[in-house]
Design a protein around this motif. Structure first.
Motif, PDB file in Angstrom:
ATOM      1  N   MET A  10       7.417   1.453 -25.056  1.00  0.00           N
ATOM      2  CA  MET A  10       8.277   0.935 -26.013  1.00  0.00           C
ATOM      3  C   MET A  10       9.180  -0.006 -25.040  1.00  0.00           C
ATOM      4  SD  MET A  10       9.209   3.779 -28.712  1.00  0.00           S
ATOM      5  CE  MET A  10      10.563   2.494 -29.717  1.00  0.00           C
ATOM      6  N   ILE A  11       9.264  -1.209 -25.707  1.00  0.00           N
ATOM      7  CA  ILE A  11      10.126  -2.306 -24.712  1.00  0.00           C
ATOM      8  C   ILE A  11      11.598  -1.701 -24.865  1.00  0.00           C
ATOM      9  CG2 ILE A  11      11.248  -4.471 -24.867  1.00  0.00           C
ATOM     10  CD1 ILE A  11       8.456  -5.687 -25.907  1.00  0.00           C
ATOM     11  N   SER A  12      12.075  -1.036 -25.782  1.00  0.00           N
ATOM     12  CA  SER A  12      13.500  -0.897 -25.988  1.00  0.00           C
ATOM     13  C   SER A  12      13.838   0.444 -25.088  1.00  0.00           C
ATOM     14  CB  SER A  12      13.714  -0.190 -27.366  1.00  0.00           C
ATOM     15  OG  SER A  12      12.835   0.762 -27.798  1.00  0.00           O
ATOM     16  N   GLY A  13      12.705   1.184 -24.640  1.00  0.00           N
ATOM     17  CA  GLY A  13      12.983   2.172 -23.555  1.00  0.00           C
ATOM     18  C   GLY A  13      13.595   1.723 -22.409  1.00  0.00           C
ATOM     19  N   ILE A  14      13.563   0.211 -21.886  1.00  0.00           N
ATOM     20  CA  ILE A  14      14.163   0.001 -20.623  1.00  0.00           C
ATOM     21  C   ILE A  14      15.433   0.111 -20.655  1.00  0.00           C
ATOM     22  CG2 ILE A  14      14.412  -2.404 -21.201  1.00  0.00           C
ATOM     23  CD1 ILE A  14      13.318  -3.065 -18.363  1.00  0.00           C
ATOM     24  N   GLN A  15      16.170   0.103 -21.753  1.00  0.00           N
ATOM     25  CA  GLN A  15      17.599   0.317 -22.134  1.00  0.00           C
ATOM     26  C   GLN A  15      18.014   1.564 -21.586  1.00  0.00           C
ATOM     27  OE1 GLN A  15      20.017  -0.930 -25.219  1.00  0.00           O
ATOM     28  NE2 GLN A  15      20.312  -2.989 -24.154  1.00  0.00           N
ATOM     29  N   HIS A  16      17.331   2.673 -22.216  1.00  0.00           N
ATOM     30  CA  HIS A  16      17.388   4.181 -21.972  1.00  0.00           C
ATOM     31  C   HIS A  16      17.231   4.433 -20.463  1.00  0.00           C
ATOM     32  CE1 HIS A  16      15.895   4.583 -26.264  1.00  0.00           C
ATOM     33  NE2 HIS A  16      17.332   4.431 -26.270  1.00  0.00           N
ATOM     34  N   PHE A  17      16.290   3.752 -19.804  1.00  0.00           N
ATOM     35  CA  PHE A  17      15.833   4.056 -18.446  1.00  0.00           C
ATOM     36  C   PHE A  17      16.816   3.520 -17.523  1.00  0.00           C
ATOM     37  CE2 PHE A  17      13.219   3.726 -14.626  1.00  0.00           C
ATOM     38  CZ  PHE A  17      12.615   4.939 -14.744  1.00  0.00           C
ATOM     39  N   LYS A  18      17.449   2.144 -17.794  1.00  0.00           N
ATOM     40  CA  LYS A  18      18.520   1.661 -17.002  1.00  0.00           C
ATOM     41  C   LYS A  18      19.648   2.487 -17.225  1.00  0.00           C
ATOM     42  CE  LYS A  18      20.470  -1.523 -14.265  1.00  0.00           C
ATOM     43  NZ  LYS A  18      20.076  -1.598 -13.106  1.00  0.00           N
ATOM     44  N   PHE A  19      20.096   2.915 -18.190  1.00  0.00           N
ATOM     45  CA  PHE A  19      21.432   3.653 -18.325  1.00  0.00           C
ATOM     46  C   PHE A  19      21.322   5.143 -17.687  1.00  0.00           C
ATOM     47  CE2 PHE A  19      23.308   7.125 -21.283  1.00  0.00           C
ATOM     48  CZ  PHE A  19      24.697   6.652 -21.086  1.00  0.00           C
ATOM     49  N   CYS A  20      20.012   5.794 -17.922  1.00  0.00           N
ATOM     50  CA  CYS A  20      19.715   7.001 -17.503  1.00  0.00           C
ATOM     51  C   CYS A  20      18.189   7.272 -17.569  1.00  0.00           C
ATOM     52  CB  CYS A  20      20.602   8.174 -18.111  1.00  0.00           C
ATOM     53  SG  CYS A  20      20.167   9.817 -17.785  1.00  0.00           S
ATOM     54  N   ARG A  21      17.675   7.711 -16.495  1.00  0.00           N
ATOM     55  CA  ARG A  21      16.061   8.198 -16.414  1.00  0.00           C
ATOM     56  C   ARG A  21      15.861   9.630 -17.096  1.00  0.00           C
ATOM     57  NH1 ARG A  21      16.985   4.155 -12.879  1.00  0.00           N
ATOM     58  NH2 ARG A  21      15.201   3.295 -11.508  1.00  0.00           N
ATOM     59  N   ARG A  22      16.921  10.304 -16.878  1.00  0.00           N
ATOM     60  CA  ARG A  22      16.617  11.425 -17.738  1.00  0.00           C
ATOM     61  C   ARG A  22      16.503  11.317 -19.166  1.00  0.00           C
ATOM     62  NH1 ARG A  22      16.605  17.095 -17.249  1.00  0.00           N
ATOM     63  NH2 ARG A  22      17.736  18.149 -18.953  1.00  0.00           N
ATOM     64  N   GLN A  23      17.435  10.599 -19.691  1.00  0.00           N
ATOM     65  CA  GLN A  23      17.580  10.101 -21.167  1.00  0.00           C
ATOM     66  C   GLN A  23      16.230   9.457 -21.707  1.00  0.00           C
ATOM     67  OE1 GLN A  23      19.450   6.666 -23.098  1.00  0.00           O
ATOM     68  NE2 GLN A  23      21.154   7.993 -23.943  1.00  0.00           N
ATOM     69  N   TRP A  24      15.890   8.579 -20.891  1.00  0.00           N
ATOM     70  CA  TRP A  24      14.532   7.936 -21.253  1.00  0.00           C
ATOM     71  C   TRP A  24      13.364   9.035 -21.377  1.00  0.00           C
ATOM     72  CZ3 TRP A  24       9.973   7.901 -18.481  1.00  0.00           C
ATOM     73  CH2 TRP A  24       8.966   6.979 -19.281  1.00  0.00           C
ATOM     74  N   ALA A  25      13.426   9.928 -20.380  1.00  0.00           N
ATOM     75  CA  ALA A  25      12.458  10.738 -20.411  1.00  0.00           C
ATOM     76  C   ALA A  25      12.401  11.878 -21.542  1.00  0.00           C
ATOM     77  CB  ALA A  25      12.479  11.752 -19.156  1.00  0.00           C
ATOM     78  N   LEU A 121      18.027  -6.809 -19.474  1.00  0.00           N
ATOM     79  CA  LEU A 121      16.563  -6.538 -19.137  1.00  0.00           C
ATOM     80  C   LEU A 121      15.710  -6.218 -20.441  1.00  0.00           C
ATOM     81  CD1 LEU A 121      17.667  -3.923 -16.620  1.00  0.00           C
ATOM     82  CD2 LEU A 121      16.325  -6.098 -16.153  1.00  0.00           C
ATOM     83  N   GLN A 122      16.198  -5.994 -21.431  1.00  0.00           N
ATOM     84  CA  GLN A 122      15.207  -5.589 -22.634  1.00  0.00           C
ATOM     85  C   GLN A 122      15.120  -7.091 -23.374  1.00  0.00           C
ATOM     86  OE1 GLN A 122      17.035  -3.368 -25.924  1.00  0.00           O
ATOM     87  NE2 GLN A 122      15.558  -4.014 -27.293  1.00  0.00           N
TER      88      GLN A 122
END
Length: 221
Positions: A10-25, A121-122
């Motif tokens: 998901m494109i929107s996942g880049i926001q979660h990943f930038k904020f916190c890689r654990r949150q994204w996972a 980034l998104q």
């Protein structure tokens, strides 16, 4: 290299990943999610802008809402909140429309401009999808912030593009390995919708017993 559609992130996942890689996972690999006031407000705002009944054509501009986009090169897919197609002699042809058009993506966010680059980034990732789909170059877009009620112009620079590529490569690797990073507590954890699932403070305590004792102590203060 090109990705198969089954491997798209998901494109929107880049926001979660930038904020916190654990949150994204936790969200994208372990499929865990919790609502809070911030996420609910954001969803309501996006629901309004994504209303498919709101289609517009204004003189030399066509407005598309909730436009599906994808990139085989990046292995990502999602939706653009709003894309403006402006009639221009330097543009591209659009099926079913006369003339040439340039493309201008607009992302909607509930708050105000951030010092960090998650939002940019998104938008850059969405822009790169549009470029691949329409075989064109898009030098800039905009982010509309609900708190300030105004657009912020964003130049889609090479630095932003390079970071988008690097981050999605890392995300694909995590997803392939089904890897969830360990806790790294910071002040930002307090605003995270997943803090009760992630338990970030647990990573800083010696044991579960110590964590529970500390929590009880805080409640009684």
């Amino acid at each position: 290299m090109e990705y198969a559609e089954d491997d798209y992130l998901m494109i929107s996942g880049i926001q979660h990943f930038k904020f916190c890689r654990r949150q994204w996972a936790l969200i994208h690999i372990e499929q865990q999610w919790e609502e809070n006031a911030h996420t609910v407000t954001g969803e309501l705002m996006h629901k309004k802008v994504h209303d498919p009944s709101l289609k517009e054509k204004r003189k030399d501009m066509i407005i598309a809402r909730a436009l599906p986009v994808a990139s085989r090169k990046l292995g990502i897919s999602g939706e653009c909140d709003l894309v403006e197609f402006h009639k221009s002699e330097e543009g591209i042809q659009l099926h079913g429309h006369r003339g040439l058009y340039t493309i201008y993506p607009v992302e909607y966010k509930k708050g105000k401009p951030k010092l960090s680059e998650e939002d940019k980034l998104q938008l850059a990732a969405q822009t790169m999808c549009l470029e691949e789909m329409f075989c064109t170059e898009i030098p800039e877009g905009a982010i509309f912030y609900g708190e300030t009620r105004r657009r912020e112009t964003v130049a889609i620079t090479e630095d932003l593009r390079d970071e988008v590529v690097r981050m999605f490569q890392e995300m694909h690797e995590y997803y392939r390995r089904q890897y969830t990073p360990k806790v790294r507590y910071s002040k930002a954890c307090n605003a995270c919708s997943l803090k009760e699932i992630c338990l970030p403070k647990l990573g800083k305590t010696v044991s579960v017993k110590a964590y529970i004792e500390q929590s009880l102590k805080e409640e009684n203060q």
